[in-house]
Design an enzyme around this catalytic site. Structure first.
Site, PDB file in Angstrom:
ATOM      1  N   GLU A  67       1.390 -10.467 -17.255  1.00  0.00           N
ATOM      2  CA  GLU A  67       1.059  -9.395 -16.288  1.00  0.00           C
ATOM      3  C   GLU A  67       0.612  -8.104 -16.981  1.00  0.00           C
ATOM      4  O   GLU A  67      -0.027  -7.273 -16.370  1.00  0.00           O
ATOM      5  CB  GLU A  67       2.221  -9.128 -15.346  1.00  0.00           C
ATOM      6  CG  GLU A  67       3.474  -8.570 -15.975  1.00  0.00           C
ATOM      7  CD  GLU A  67       4.549  -8.283 -14.929  1.00  0.00           C
ATOM      8  OE1 GLU A  67       4.213  -8.013 -13.770  1.00  0.00           O
ATOM      9  OE2 GLU A  67       5.729  -8.316 -15.300  1.00  0.00           O
ATOM     10  N   HIS A  99       8.280 -33.279 -24.830  1.00  0.00           N
ATOM     11  CA  HIS A  99       7.821 -34.033 -23.641  1.00  0.00           C
ATOM     12  C   HIS A  99       6.437 -33.581 -23.200  1.00  0.00           C
ATOM     13  O   HIS A  99       6.062 -33.750 -22.049  1.00  0.00           O
ATOM     14  CB  HIS A  99       8.840 -33.876 -22.512  1.00  0.00           C
ATOM     15  CG  HIS A  99      10.197 -34.392 -22.881  1.00  0.00           C
ATOM     16  ND1 HIS A  99      10.485 -35.737 -23.003  1.00  0.00           N
ATOM     17  CD2 HIS A  99      11.321 -33.729 -23.220  1.00  0.00           C
ATOM     18  CE1 HIS A  99      11.747 -35.882 -23.375  1.00  0.00           C
ATOM     19  NE2 HIS A  99      12.289 -34.690 -23.517  1.00  0.00           N
ATOM     20  N   ASN A 107      -0.033  -0.733   6.221  1.00  0.00           N
ATOM     21  CA  ASN A 107       0.471  -1.551   5.119  1.00  0.00           C
ATOM     22  C   ASN A 107       0.967  -2.840   5.762  1.00  0.00           C
ATOM     23  O   ASN A 107       1.700  -2.811   6.738  1.00  0.00           O
ATOM     24  CB  ASN A 107       1.628  -0.817   4.422  1.00  0.00           C
ATOM     25  CG  ASN A 107       2.204  -1.630   3.260  1.00  0.00           C
ATOM     26  OD1 ASN A 107       1.584  -2.601   2.826  1.00  0.00           O
ATOM     27  ND2 ASN A 107       3.376  -1.248   2.794  1.00  0.00           N
ATOM     28  N   GLY A 108       0.508  -3.997   5.243  1.00  0.00           N
ATOM     29  CA  GLY A 108       0.976  -5.272   5.799  1.00  0.00           C
ATOM     30  C   GLY A 108      -0.219  -6.124   6.220  1.00  0.00           C
ATOM     31  O   GLY A 108      -1.336  -5.909   5.786  1.00  0.00           O
ATOM     32  N   TRP A 154      -3.814  -1.824  -1.523  1.00  0.00           N
ATOM     33  CA  TRP A 154      -3.871  -3.083  -2.277  1.00  0.00           C
ATOM     34  C   TRP A 154      -4.501  -4.073  -1.311  1.00  0.00           C
ATOM     35  O   TRP A 154      -3.940  -4.381  -0.262  1.00  0.00           O
ATOM     36  CB  TRP A 154      -2.467  -3.545  -2.684  1.00  0.00           C
ATOM     37  CG  TRP A 154      -2.497  -4.708  -3.621  1.00  0.00           C
ATOM     38  CD1 TRP A 154      -2.673  -4.677  -4.969  1.00  0.00           C
ATOM     39  CD2 TRP A 154      -2.367  -6.084  -3.277  1.00  0.00           C
ATOM     40  NE1 TRP A 154      -2.645  -5.927  -5.497  1.00  0.00           N
ATOM     41  CE2 TRP A 154      -2.472  -6.829  -4.484  1.00  0.00           C
ATOM     42  CE3 TRP A 154      -2.166  -6.781  -2.096  1.00  0.00           C
ATOM     43  CZ2 TRP A 154      -2.388  -8.208  -4.527  1.00  0.00           C
ATOM     44  CZ3 TRP A 154      -2.080  -8.169  -2.138  1.00  0.00           C
ATOM     45  CH2 TRP A 154      -2.198  -8.861  -3.343  1.00  0.00           C
ATOM     46  N   CYS A 159       0.866  -1.179   0.000  1.00  0.00           N
ATOM     47  CA  CYS A 159       0.000   0.000   0.000  1.00  0.00           C
ATOM     48  C   CYS A 159       0.903   1.229   0.000  1.00  0.00           C
ATOM     49  O   CYS A 159       2.072   1.155   0.294  1.00  0.00           O
ATOM     50  CB  CYS A 159      -0.870  -0.002   1.248  1.00  0.00           C
ATOM     51  SG  CYS A 159      -1.867  -1.494   1.371  1.00  0.00           S
ATOM     52  N   LYS A 161       3.324  -2.983  -7.074  1.00  0.00           N
ATOM     53  CA  LYS A 161       4.750  -2.913  -7.378  1.00  0.00           C
ATOM     54  C   LYS A 161       5.598  -3.667  -6.363  1.00  0.00           C
ATOM     55  O   LYS A 161       6.623  -4.228  -6.703  1.00  0.00           O
ATOM     56  CB  LYS A 161       5.209  -1.446  -7.420  1.00  0.00           C
ATOM     57  CG  LYS A 161       6.676  -1.287  -7.819  1.00  0.00           C
ATOM     58  CD  LYS A 161       6.957  -1.856  -9.186  1.00  0.00           C
ATOM     59  CE  LYS A 161       8.411  -1.753  -9.587  1.00  0.00           C
ATOM     60  NZ  LYS A 161       8.702  -2.478 -10.844  1.00  0.00           N
ATOM     61  N   ARG A 211       1.689   1.622  -5.846  1.00  0.00           N
ATOM     62  CA  ARG A 211       1.872   0.581  -4.814  1.00  0.00           C
ATOM     63  C   ARG A 211       0.561  -0.124  -4.494  1.00  0.00           C
ATOM     64  O   ARG A 211       0.530  -1.096  -3.762  1.00  0.00           O
ATOM     65  CB  ARG A 211       2.442   1.206  -3.538  1.00  0.00           C
ATOM     66  CG  ARG A 211       3.825   1.803  -3.684  1.00  0.00           C
ATOM     67  CD  ARG A 211       4.264   2.454  -2.401  1.00  0.00           C
ATOM     68  NE  ARG A 211       4.378   1.482  -1.336  1.00  0.00           N
ATOM     69  CZ  ARG A 211       5.492   0.789  -1.095  1.00  0.00           C
ATOM     70  NH1 ARG A 211       6.544   0.972  -1.846  1.00  0.00           N
ATOM     71  NH2 ARG A 211       5.558  -0.092  -0.129  1.00  0.00           N
ATOM     72  N   GLU A 230      10.763 -14.956 -18.720  1.00  0.00           N
ATOM     73  CA  GLU A 230      10.540 -13.530 -18.451  1.00  0.00           C
ATOM     74  C   GLU A 230       9.625 -12.922 -19.510  1.00  0.00           C
ATOM     75  O   GLU A 230       8.715 -12.149 -19.191  1.00  0.00           O
ATOM     76  CB  GLU A 230      11.877 -12.798 -18.389  1.00  0.00           C
ATOM     77  CG  GLU A 230      11.795 -11.296 -18.242  1.00  0.00           C
ATOM     78  CD  GLU A 230      11.059 -10.823 -16.990  1.00  0.00           C
ATOM     79  OE1 GLU A 230      10.782 -11.647 -16.098  1.00  0.00           O
ATOM     80  OE2 GLU A 230      10.723  -9.623 -16.924  1.00  0.00           O
ATOM     81  N   LYS A 263       5.986 -11.141 -18.663  1.00  0.00           N
ATOM     82  CA  LYS A 263       5.630  -9.786 -19.111  1.00  0.00           C
ATOM     83  C   LYS A 263       4.280  -9.788 -19.816  1.00  0.00           C
ATOM     84  O   LYS A 263       3.425  -8.934 -19.588  1.00  0.00           O
ATOM     85  CB  LYS A 263       6.731  -9.256 -20.033  1.00  0.00           C
ATOM     86  CG  LYS A 263       7.978  -8.820 -19.288  1.00  0.00           C
ATOM     87  CD  LYS A 263       7.743  -7.500 -18.607  1.00  0.00           C
ATOM     88  CE  LYS A 263       8.570  -7.209 -17.394  1.00  0.00           C
ATOM     89  NZ  LYS A 263       8.547  -8.170 -16.306  1.00  0.00           N
TER      90      LYS A 263
END
Ligand code: AGP
Length: 616
Positions: A492, A508, A101-102, A75, A2, A611, A27, A485, A489
């Site tokens: 997300e 396989h 936050n947390g 968040w 947050c 983030k 955030r 990666e 990208k």
């Protein structure tokens, strides 16, 4: 995850707090809220959704302001993104406001206890219990900092808390455990924030807070104590070395575009000051004595997401240059598999934010087992470097977009430097060999620039695939983590199914996914490396093409062997085998960003993400 802002001083607190929240919205953006002290009372406003919703609320129903205030962008962890769950949370009398936050892990029992004493809790959040506990403690001790200390001693879990009380309108109090909080020291005014970006328009003098500390902020000064009330003896003041404009978009539509474009400079800056005139490495900031590094018999890298992919690439370099066994682990899995660690294990924790809880808990576990921990981090003053034995900072500058780009490339540079340093210290790399790789690294910034100058065909391709449902990514050797990666990208940013595979795994199982026109991105290793690898991936391209795949091939300039099988060929500069990810990743970043834009997605703040993931 947050964004938190607190202010006390001569300016209008509401304006300062809202401006700070705008800089922190990346955030978390499920809701936003503010509380200010004015006319002997406390006024608050909060709204689900983006900060703009709160600003509209304040325009429609203005609140009075004064010199003291706090704010929050959320968040969601406990309780959905609703008005009722938005911070700040107040006690029943409306005299205390707190933002958090947390995660408070023992909130349920505290909630039950408070209800038993007649408190009426109106949200689904864990945070709200703090407002009621603070009100109780303040009514008995009459001091908000002491009340915060008493409350913090009862809380379990991870928290950054910032609170105000209408009975003491000249103070803002903060507390932190396992979650970020920094102080901005102004002239006749002071700031609290989860990230310096919130206050660097006003001051670049900052104080990092340590574990289990309470900070009392008044106009005239700042007092830091432990939860036990003892004055803090480790208060470290530092100067923030980037300015407010660096945190702005600089003319780009999105922070992500700016940060992709900043990669050449970020790579060059991360090398700065770390190579002497003779080309040897100067990593004295890695404060682990050379003698101890010579004892290291295993390296374990712990990280999450994109940082984890950097760690996967680092594994190849470390083992090749130092001949030390190296494991790369998802931080969230690491400590639960009961890893074998001792004082001869070097754990490398890679984190852009320095606050990722999974990575923080992994490094704590490693230290408890006696391992030495080296952090690779992009955020000065953050928790992970503070809790490590040594840190190698990447110098990417602030990375605001949720999707990590320049931080990734600089993490790779830092990992190469650590691998070379280990080789240098242990004698598995002679000076001339180190200098040769360092010389190659010094050219990368220009090579990334070259890639960025040739990205228009990649953007056109991305736009043409905007309606696709899936894209697959293949790679071998260091190209395999690059494939992972590239897939991350796309997931997300474009909210599209994307998956990375080791090309050798194709037969396989995954080859069953291939059907007509499925786009497959293939990261081709240099033909100058293990040529057998190159030949095999050319075969893989033929196999998928024979089944109808649309092949998008990333290959080094001059690699004519792949051209006949590439529906789209993206040429990258010729680099040493192990350094290829530094140039091969960039087209995949551009591809994902452009495809997301074509889909109308919010590139800098993708849905459901934040983030910095400061909860496990
Ligand atoms: C990368 O694009 C993501 N935003 C995410 O995977 C990120 O890399 C991960 O959460 C780790 O973050 P950190 O580097 O701040 O620890």
């Amino acid at each position: 995850m947050c964004g938190i802002v607190g202010y006390v001083g001569g300016q209008c607190a509401l304006d300062v707090v809202l401006a700070g929240l705008r800089r922190l919205e990346y955030r978390g953006y499920d809701s936003a809220g503010v509380a200010v002290l004015a006319d002997g009372g406390l006024a608050a406003a909060r709204k689900a959704g983006k900060l703009a919703n709160l600003e509209k609320e304040l325009a429609d129903r203005p609140i009075p302001s004064g010199p003291t205030g706090i704010g929050h962008t959320r968040w969601a962890t406990h309780g959905g993104p609703t008005d009722a769950n938005a911070h700040p949370h107040l006690d029943n009398a409306g005299r205390v406001a707190v933002v958090h936050n947390g995660i408070i892990e023992n909130f349920a029992e505290l909630r039950e206890e408070l209800a038993g004493r007649g408190h009426r809790l109106t949200s689904e959040t864990d945070t709200e219990v703090v407002a009621h506990l603070l009100a109780e403690s303040f009514s008995s001790c009459g001091d908000l900092a002491e009340a915060m200390r008493q409350v913090c001693r009862r809380l379990e879990g991870a928290f950054t808390l910032v609170a105000v009380h209408a009975d003491d309108p000249d103070v803002v109090v903060g507390a932190r455990r396992n979650s970020p909080l920094v102080v901005g020291v102004g002239d006749g005014e002071n700031f609290l924030a989860s990230d310096v970006a919130a206050f660097i328009a006003h001051t670049r003098e900052a104080i990092e807070l340590g574990q289990d500390q309470v900070v009392e902020l008044r106009r005239e000064g700042v007092v830091v104590t432990g939860f036990d009330g003892a004055p803090a003896d480790d208060v470290r003041r530092y100067h923030v070395d980037w300015d407010a404009s660096a945190a702005e978009k600089g003319g780009y539509d999105y922070f992500m575009l700016k940060e992709i474009a900043e990669q050449p400079k970020a790579v060059a800056d991360t090398l700065l000051g770390r190579i002497d005139a003779g080309g040897a490495l100067l990593l004295d900031e890695v404060r682990i004595p050379a003698a101890e590094l010579r004892e290291v018999d295993k390296v374990v890298i712990v990280a999450c997401g994109t940082a984890y992919h950097a760690g996967l690439i680092a594994k190849y370099a470390i083992e090749h240059w130092t001949r030390i066994p190296c494991e790369t682990e998802l931080a969230s899995e690491f400590r639960y598999r009961d890893p074998i660690l001792d004082h001869r294990t070097l754990v490398i924790a890679i984190s852009q934010s320095g606050e990722t809880m999974d990575t923080l808990m992994a490094l704590r576990h490693a230290r408890e087992q006696g391992a030495r921990v080296l952090a690779i981090c992009n955020t000065n003053g953050s928790t992970i470097p503070r809790e490590s034995d040594a840190v190698l900072y990447t110098h990417a500058g602030p990375e605001v977009a949720v999707a990590s780009t320049k931080a990734f490339l600089t993490q790779l540079v830092a990992c190469y430097l650590v691998a070379l340093y280990l080789g240098q210290v242990r004698g598995t790399k002679w000076g001339d060999e180190v200098r040769s790789v360092v010389h190659d690294l010094a050219r990368i910034a220009r090579e990334v620039e070259e890639v960025l100058e040739t990205m228009e065909p990649v953007r056109e391709l991305a736009r043409s695939l905007a309606d696709q449902n899936t894209v697959l990514f293949l790679g071998r050797h260091v190209g395999y983590p690059v494939a992972l990666e590239g897939a991350l990208k796309l997931k997300e940013l474009a909210y599209m199914h994307a998956e990375g595979f080791a090309a050798g795994e194709l037969k396989h199982g995954p080859i069953a996914l291939i059907e007509k026109d499925v786009p497959v991105v293939v990261v081709v290793p240099s033909p100058r490396g293990r040529s057998v690898l190159h030949d095999k991936i050319v075969s893989n391209i033929q196999e998928i093409r024979a089944r109808g795949a649309r092949t998008i091939v990333i290959a080094e300039r001059g690699d004519e062997a792949v051209r006949p099988y590439a529906d789209h060929l993206v040429e990258i500069p010729v680099t040493p085998v192990l350094l290829q990810p530094l140039v091969a990743t960039v087209p995949l970043q551009v591809f994902a960003c452009e495809l997301a834009t074509a889909r109308g997605n919010e590139v800098d703040q993708p849905r459901n993400l934040a983030k910095s993931v400061t909860v496990e």
